[in-house]
Scaffold this motif. Structure first.
Motif, PDB file in Angstrom:
ATOM      1  N   HIS A 158      -4.723 100.263  72.308  1.00  0.00           N
ATOM      2  CA  HIS A 158      -4.590  98.902  71.809  1.00  0.00           C
ATOM      3  C   HIS A 158      -4.810  98.840  70.292  1.00  0.00           C
ATOM      4  O   HIS A 158      -4.371  97.915  69.637  1.00  0.00           O
ATOM      5  N   TYR A 159      -5.459  99.851  69.761  1.00  0.00           N
ATOM      6  CA  TYR A 159      -5.814  99.878  68.338  1.00  0.00           C
ATOM      7  C   TYR A 159      -5.096 101.028  67.648  1.00  0.00           C
ATOM      8  O   TYR A 159      -4.926 102.097  68.221  1.00  0.00           O
ATOM      9  N   SER A 160      -4.694 100.799  66.405  1.00  0.00           N
ATOM     10  CA  SER A 160      -3.952 101.835  65.684  1.00  0.00           C
ATOM     11  C   SER A 160      -4.845 103.017  65.309  1.00  0.00           C
ATOM     12  O   SER A 160      -4.374 104.140  65.226  1.00  0.00           O
ATOM     13  N   ASP A 220     -11.415 102.714  65.807  1.00  0.00           N
ATOM     14  CA  ASP A 220     -11.540 101.293  66.168  1.00  0.00           C
ATOM     15  C   ASP A 220     -11.659 101.141  67.686  1.00  0.00           C
ATOM     16  O   ASP A 220     -12.477 100.356  68.174  1.00  0.00           O
ATOM     17  N   ALA A 221     -10.852 101.882  68.427  1.00  0.00           N
ATOM     18  CA  ALA A 221     -10.914 101.831  69.891  1.00  0.00           C
ATOM     19  C   ALA A 221     -12.270 102.322  70.383  1.00  0.00           C
ATOM     20  O   ALA A 221     -12.862 101.731  71.294  1.00  0.00           O
ATOM     21  N   SER A 234      -9.382  98.682  75.188  1.00  0.00           N
ATOM     22  CA  SER A 234      -8.899  99.802  74.384  1.00  0.00           C
ATOM     23  C   SER A 234      -7.485 100.265  74.717  1.00  0.00           C
ATOM     24  O   SER A 234      -6.838 100.891  73.899  1.00  0.00           O
TER      25      SER A 234
END
Length: 86
Positions: free
Chosen positions: A22-24, A28-29, A46
């Motif tokens: 879900h995160y680039s 962050d995930a 995530s």
């Protein structure tokens, strides 16, 4: 590691299911996952499964879920494949 993996329908070659973060950024995930473990108010989102057609021109559905749910889903899929194969 690939950022996305797709499986295509055997009858409709334009229809696919994709799994991705879900995160680039992986960091962050990871942060979202850690925060969901610390705080009951935060949900782990995530991972994303997308059902789409024609290279995302037609998105049919999107399911967002967490790491632990993803592990259980992957294990269930693996076990099902093994039981069919052997």
């Amino acid at each position: 590691m690939e950022k996305e993996y797709r499986i295509f329908d055997v009858q409709d070659k334009d229809l696919f299911v994709a799994i991705e973060s879900h995160y680039s950024k992986r960091t962050d995930a990871k942060q979202v996952y850690i925060e969901s473990k610390i705080s009951k108010e935060k949900n782990d989102d995530s991972l994303i499964i997308t059902i789409a057609k024609n290279d995302y021109a037609e998105i049919h559905s999107v399911v967002t879920f967490g790491v632990e749910e993803g592990e259980r889903f992957a294990l269930a899929l693996f076990n099902l494949c093994q039981s069919i194969k052997y």
